[in-house]
Enzyme design. Structure first.
Site, PDB file in Angstrom:
ATOM      1  N   ASP A 131       3.301   0.053  -4.965  1.00 55.14           N
ATOM      2  CA  ASP A 131       4.475   0.539  -4.239  1.00 55.14           C
ATOM      3  C   ASP A 131       5.295   1.399  -5.200  1.00 55.14           C
ATOM      4  O   ASP A 131       6.029   0.872  -6.043  1.00 55.14           O
ATOM      5  CB  ASP A 131       5.329  -0.622  -3.733  1.00 55.14           C
ATOM      6  N   LYS A 178       7.306   3.475   2.926  1.00 50.69           N
ATOM      7  CA  LYS A 178       8.089   2.233   2.859  1.00 50.69           C
ATOM      8  C   LYS A 178       9.553   2.600   2.882  1.00 50.69           C
ATOM      9  O   LYS A 178       9.978   3.560   2.216  1.00 50.69           O
ATOM     10  CB  LYS A 178       7.712   1.478   1.581  1.00 50.69           C
ATOM     11  N   LYS A 222       5.922   0.324   6.079  1.00 49.62           N
ATOM     12  CA  LYS A 222       6.404  -0.953   5.556  1.00 49.62           C
ATOM     13  C   LYS A 222       7.929  -0.958   5.583  1.00 49.62           C
ATOM     14  O   LYS A 222       8.573  -0.093   4.996  1.00 49.62           O
ATOM     15  CB  LYS A 222       5.900  -1.189   4.133  1.00 49.62           C
TER      16      LYS A 222
END
Length: 230
Positions: A101, A163, A193
């Site tokens: 991430d 995300k 996400k």
């Protein structure tokens, strides 16, 4: 890649597989990391997201389970040099991370230098070609136009997810409106996400209904415990 199952009909086990249980506070101790791994194991959560220094321990703690270790990179500000982000991703994978991430340099995005933003994402994606990369946009710090530009960059670079948030920016975390915007911008083939401020089962359901297919949260046990096991 969006959810094709009614959220209200989701079982506890199905929801657990969509969670990235997160222990990311800078003051987290080894005990906190071990306790987080216990939560992941006990609830059979799909993913465990930790800071790079804890990836090896997390991987050791969850060896033999189905849980996937996720490492953040360039966290939480996104301002590291691109080559440093790429090297950090490589080291995390060597330690046992199976997803990365990374935080986009959203200051560069706001400055209009999309080519530099694209290069920042591209170098990390290329550094770990067999590892899914999620790109954290910090949506509450961006305009809708900036979010849409960021999504185009992420898709073009070959990242696997967008995300919403780090959960550490003062402007806030995930919102239903932002999840809807991201899903519309990336279509159905790229993951979304939602992360930051997701603390209850109602929060989780709202984000999934809006189009998220992964949730980052430190409140996994509370969320799953609130869902009747069917």
């Amino acid at each position: 890649m969006a959810n094709d199952r009614c959220v209200n009909a989701m079982t506890r086990a199905e929801l657990a597989r969509l969670l990235d249980h997160s222990v990311l506070k800078p003051e987290a101790t080894e005990r906190d990391i071990r306790e987080g791994a216990d939560v992941v194991r006990s609830w059979r959560i799909g993913f465990y997201c930790v800071q790079p220094c804890w990836v090896k321990l997390a991987a050791e703690m969850l060896a033999g389970t189905d849980a996937c270790i996720v490492s953040v990179v360039g966290f939480p500000h996104g301002c590291d040099r691109s080559d440093v982000k790429a090297q950090a991703a490589l080291l995390a994978v060597d330690d046992g991370a199976r997803e990365i991430d990374m935080v986009m340099n959203f200051g560069t995005l706001k400055g209009g230098d999309d080519a530099r933003v694209a290069a920042d994402v591209d170098i990390v994606v290329r550094a770990v070609p067999r590892i899914p990369v999620k790109v954290i946009l910090e949506t509450t710090a961006l305009t809708d136009g900036e979010k849409q530009r960021a999504c185009r960059i992420v898709v073009d670079a070959g990242a696997r997810f967008v995300k919403t948030s780090t959960g550490f920016h003062p402007s806030g975390g995930a919102t239903v409106a932002d999840v809807r915007l991201l899903r519309a911008a990336v279509g159905e083939t790229i993951g979304v996400k939602a992360s930051g401020g997701i603390r209850t089962l109602a929060d989780a359901r709202a984000m999934l209904d809006a189009g998220a297919n992964r949730l980052g949260t430190s409140a996994s046990a509370a969320i799953l415990g609130a869902l009747a096991d069917r």
